[in-house]
Motif scaffolding. Sequence first.
Motif, PDB file in Angstrom:
ATOM      1  N   ASN A 183       0.874  -1.171   0.000  1.00  0.00           N
ATOM      2  CA  ASN A 183       0.000   0.000   0.000  1.00  0.00           C
ATOM      3  C   ASN A 183       0.914   1.224   0.000  1.00  0.00           C
ATOM      4  O   ASN A 183       2.146   1.097  -0.072  1.00  0.00           O
ATOM      5  N   THR A 210      -1.565  -0.475  -4.056  1.00  0.00           N
ATOM      6  CA  THR A 210      -2.966  -0.229  -3.689  1.00  0.00           C
ATOM      7  C   THR A 210      -3.046   1.082  -2.914  1.00  0.00           C
ATOM      8  O   THR A 210      -2.215   1.354  -2.039  1.00  0.00           O
ATOM      9  N   MET A 211      -4.013   1.908  -3.277  1.00  0.00           N
ATOM     10  CA  MET A 211      -4.130   3.246  -2.678  1.00  0.00           C
ATOM     11  C   MET A 211      -5.532   3.471  -2.113  1.00  0.00           C
ATOM     12  O   MET A 211      -6.104   4.548  -2.294  1.00  0.00           O
ATOM     13  N   GLY A 212      -6.070   2.456  -1.432  1.00  0.00           N
ATOM     14  CA  GLY A 212      -7.371   2.617  -0.790  1.00  0.00           C
ATOM     15  C   GLY A 212      -8.448   3.052  -1.776  1.00  0.00           C
ATOM     16  O   GLY A 212      -8.578   2.468  -2.865  1.00  0.00           O
ATOM     17  N   SER A 213      -9.196   4.098  -1.414  1.00  0.00           N
ATOM     18  CA  SER A 213     -10.313   4.537  -2.266  1.00  0.00           C
ATOM     19  C   SER A 213      -9.837   5.108  -3.601  1.00  0.00           C
ATOM     20  O   SER A 213     -10.615   5.249  -4.543  1.00  0.00           O
ATOM     21  N   VAL A 216      -5.859   1.391  -7.663  1.00  0.00           N
ATOM     22  CA  VAL A 216      -4.595   0.665  -7.771  1.00  0.00           C
ATOM     23  C   VAL A 216      -3.779   1.238  -8.934  1.00  0.00           C
ATOM     24  O   VAL A 216      -4.325   1.536 -10.000  1.00  0.00           O
ATOM     25  N   SER A 229     -11.021   2.371  -7.871  1.00  0.00           N
ATOM     26  CA  SER A 229     -11.757   1.493  -6.953  1.00  0.00           C
ATOM     27  C   SER A 229     -13.256   1.675  -7.229  1.00  0.00           C
ATOM     28  O   SER A 229     -13.653   2.553  -7.986  1.00  0.00           O
ATOM     29  N   TYR A 230     -14.083   0.842  -6.613  1.00  0.00           N
ATOM     30  CA  TYR A 230     -15.540   0.962  -6.757  1.00  0.00           C
ATOM     31  C   TYR A 230     -16.062   1.832  -5.621  1.00  0.00           C
ATOM     32  O   TYR A 230     -15.587   1.721  -4.488  1.00  0.00           O
ATOM     33  N   PRO A 234     -17.842   2.507   3.172  1.00  0.00           N
ATOM     34  CA  PRO A 234     -17.201   1.480   3.996  1.00  0.00           C
ATOM     35  C   PRO A 234     -17.786   1.387   5.413  1.00  0.00           C
ATOM     36  O   PRO A 234     -18.128   2.404   6.002  1.00  0.00           O
ATOM     37  N   THR A 237     -12.923  -1.201   7.103  1.00  0.00           N
ATOM     38  CA  THR A 237     -11.961  -1.477   6.018  1.00  0.00           C
ATOM     39  C   THR A 237     -10.909  -2.524   6.418  1.00  0.00           C
ATOM     40  O   THR A 237     -10.047  -2.849   5.601  1.00  0.00           O
ATOM     41  N   GLY A 239      -8.941  -5.658   6.522  1.00  0.00           N
ATOM     42  CA  GLY A 239      -8.916  -6.784   5.585  1.00  0.00           C
ATOM     43  C   GLY A 239      -9.079  -6.387   4.128  1.00  0.00           C
ATOM     44  O   GLY A 239      -9.086  -7.257   3.248  1.00  0.00           O
ATOM     45  N   ALA A 240      -9.160  -5.087   3.849  1.00  0.00           N
ATOM     46  CA  ALA A 240      -9.308  -4.646   2.447  1.00  0.00           C
ATOM     47  C   ALA A 240      -8.127  -5.117   1.601  1.00  0.00           C
ATOM     48  O   ALA A 240      -8.291  -5.712   0.534  1.00  0.00           O
ATOM     49  N   GLY A 241      -6.929  -4.859   2.130  1.00  0.00           N
ATOM     50  CA  GLY A 241      -5.719  -5.245   1.393  1.00  0.00           C
ATOM     51  C   GLY A 241      -5.627  -6.762   1.246  1.00  0.00           C
ATOM     52  O   GLY A 241      -5.245  -7.266   0.184  1.00  0.00           O
ATOM     53  N   ASN A 266     -10.240  -5.318  -6.828  1.00  0.00           N
ATOM     54  CA  ASN A 266     -10.909  -4.115  -6.308  1.00  0.00           C
ATOM     55  C   ASN A 266     -12.368  -4.402  -5.964  1.00  0.00           C
ATOM     56  O   ASN A 266     -12.871  -3.918  -4.947  1.00  0.00           O
ATOM     57  N   ALA A 269     -12.556  -6.444  -2.777  1.00  0.00           N
ATOM     58  CA  ALA A 269     -12.218  -5.592  -1.624  1.00  0.00           C
ATOM     59  C   ALA A 269     -13.371  -4.642  -1.298  1.00  0.00           C
ATOM     60  O   ALA A 269     -13.700  -4.431  -0.131  1.00  0.00           O
ATOM     61  N   ILE A 273     -15.290  -4.530   2.511  1.00  0.00           N
ATOM     62  CA  ILE A 273     -15.269  -3.402   3.471  1.00  0.00           C
ATOM     63  C   ILE A 273     -16.677  -2.942   3.852  1.00  0.00           C
ATOM     64  O   ILE A 273     -16.843  -2.053   4.669  1.00  0.00           O
TER      65      ILE A 273
HETATM   66  N1  LIG Z   1     -12.796   3.440   0.842  1.00  0.00           N
HETATM   67  C1  LIG Z   1     -12.681   2.508  -0.114  1.00  0.00           C
HETATM   68  N2  LIG Z   1     -13.563   2.466  -1.141  1.00  0.00           N
HETATM   69  C2  LIG Z   1     -13.474   1.532  -2.109  1.00  0.00           C
HETATM   70  N3  LIG Z   1     -12.512   0.589  -2.146  1.00  0.00           N
HETATM   71  C3  LIG Z   1     -11.599   0.583  -1.159  1.00  0.00           C
HETATM   72  C4  LIG Z   1     -11.617   1.531  -0.090  1.00  0.00           C
HETATM   73  N4  LIG Z   1     -10.592   1.251   0.749  1.00  0.00           N
HETATM   74  C5  LIG Z   1      -9.964   0.183   0.215  1.00  0.00           C
HETATM   75  N5  LIG Z   1     -10.550  -0.223  -0.925  1.00  0.00           N
HETATM   76  C6  LIG Z   1     -10.156  -1.349  -1.798  1.00  0.00           C
HETATM   77  O1  LIG Z   1      -9.271  -2.170  -1.089  1.00  0.00           O
HETATM   78  C7  LIG Z   1      -8.001  -2.250  -1.760  1.00  0.00           C
HETATM   79  C8  LIG Z   1      -6.902  -2.276  -0.736  1.00  0.00           C
HETATM   80  O2  LIG Z   1      -7.015  -1.123   0.072  1.00  0.00           O
HETATM   81  P1  LIG Z   1      -5.747  -0.367   0.680  1.00  0.00           P
HETATM   82  O3  LIG Z   1      -4.909   0.174  -0.405  1.00  0.00           O
HETATM   83  O4  LIG Z   1      -6.271   0.591   1.694  1.00  0.00           O
HETATM   84  O5  LIG Z   1      -4.949  -1.571   1.330  1.00  0.00           O
HETATM   85  P2  LIG Z   1      -4.409  -1.758   2.802  1.00  0.00           P
HETATM   86  O6  LIG Z   1      -3.867  -0.456   3.317  1.00  0.00           O
HETATM   87  O7  LIG Z   1      -3.498  -2.917   2.741  1.00  0.00           O
HETATM   88  O8  LIG Z   1      -5.745  -2.128   3.559  1.00  0.00           O
HETATM   89  P3  LIG Z   1      -5.965  -2.624   5.042  1.00  0.00           P
HETATM   90  O9  LIG Z   1      -4.657  -2.433   5.767  1.00  0.00           O
HETATM   91  O10 LIG Z   1      -7.091  -1.748   5.538  1.00  0.00           O
HETATM   92  O11 LIG Z   1      -6.369  -4.039   4.894  1.00  0.00           O
HETATM   93  C9  LIG Z   1      -7.963  -1.044  -2.676  1.00  0.00           C
HETATM   94  O12 LIG Z   1      -7.175  -1.328  -3.803  1.00  0.00           O
HETATM   95  C10 LIG Z   1      -9.430  -0.876  -3.035  1.00  0.00           C
HETATM   96  O13 LIG Z   1      -9.776  -1.731  -4.079  1.00  0.00           O
END
Ligand SMILES: Nc1ncnc2c1ncn2[C@@H]1O[C@H](COP(=O)(O)OP(=O)(O)OP(=O)(O)O)[C@@H](O)[C@H]1O
Length: 301
Positions: A183, A210-213, A216, A229-230, A234, A237, A239-241, A266, A269, A273
């Motif tokens: 991330n 991966t950049m959260g919302s 990628v 992302s979609y 949330p 979140t 387990g998103a990663g 995506n 994920a 969430i």
């Molecule tokens: N707010 C959000 N809305 C939509 N999709 C999200 C959101 N947050 C995360 N995602 C999805 O989850 C994927 C992984 O998120 P993120 O980049 O935050 O990883 P992470 O920091 O490893 O997550 P975490 O540590 O919370 O498990 C993103 O690529 C995206 O597809």
Amino acid sequence: MNKMMVIGSISTDFVVTTDKRPEVGETITGTGFETTFGGKGANQAVASARLGADVYMVGTVGSDIFGKELLLNLTTNKIHTDYVEPVTYEPSGSAHITIADGDNSIVYIPGANNEIDTSRIQSLKEAIQFAQMVVVQNELPQEVVDEIIELCFESNVKVIYNPAPAREVQQSILEKATYFTPNESEFHQLFPDMTISEGLAKYPNQLILTMGSKGVYYHDGESEKQIPSYKVQPVDTTGAGDTFNGAFAVAISSGMSMDESIRFGNLAASLSIQKFGAQGGMPSLAEMKESEHFEKTWNIK
Ligand SMILES: Nc1ncnc2c1ncn2[C@@H]1O[C@H](COP(=O)(O)OP(=O)(O)OP(=O)(O)O)[C@@H](O)[C@H]1O
Ligand SMILES: [K+]
């Protein structure tokens, strides 16, 4: 069916909710307590198994009551546990999470998860060579992670390396991973002297950020690409990663393209969430197919 090997941590999350955090020496009454299954390795294994992969988990649990529950959770999710070893001299891995004021503080005790060593990896050499995809994260000793990636590289087995939680990793190891999936903060820990664009261009079709919302990012060899992302609301979140990694692993080893595999990750994920807990919201393939965003051309083997 895709034969996948996930090597990593298996833990219980003990989640306490409270209005305020106790001071040193103070006892307060909290508002809630829940246990959920976690550990990045187990989470990614569950994400892949729910999406139809034939998953073999490699890891270590304590021979305590939690170890039994952790094993049962894996088998309930149709994950093979032949390579999960109980150890007697350490407790099962656990994360102690306190949620107050909408923020969490966590004490993680690796316990049995740190008892896996490089000789265990060598003893699994043949099984690893038989996998279509190996998935590994950072909740194992780094020398074990290095050994896995070296072995996969030499044996021509595809390996996804999720370098989470962040720590320093030798460049020579990163280069040998088929894909690595930090991330944003893990990216900066890996490459303190590089901008995101420089990092992506240096590792085309290999570094998946991966950049959260924001979705990628990767570089396809010609230009930098962003896969959005979609848009969802949330709920949790956590387990998103892990869901992204598990789902991406299933898609890419099914022969889907890079862009399709990232969209598949995506979407999984974004569904995960919307529910509580790391594994609680991880979708099945049937649930993915019910989504309006599921694409008919996505072919999971
Ligand atoms: N707010 C959000 N809305 C939509 N999709 C999200 C959101 N947050 C995360 N995602 C999805 O989850 C994927 C992984 O998120 P993120 O980049 O935050 O990883 P992470 O920091 O490893 O997550 P975490 O540590 O919370 O498990 C993103 O690529 C995206 O597809
Ligand atoms: K969740």
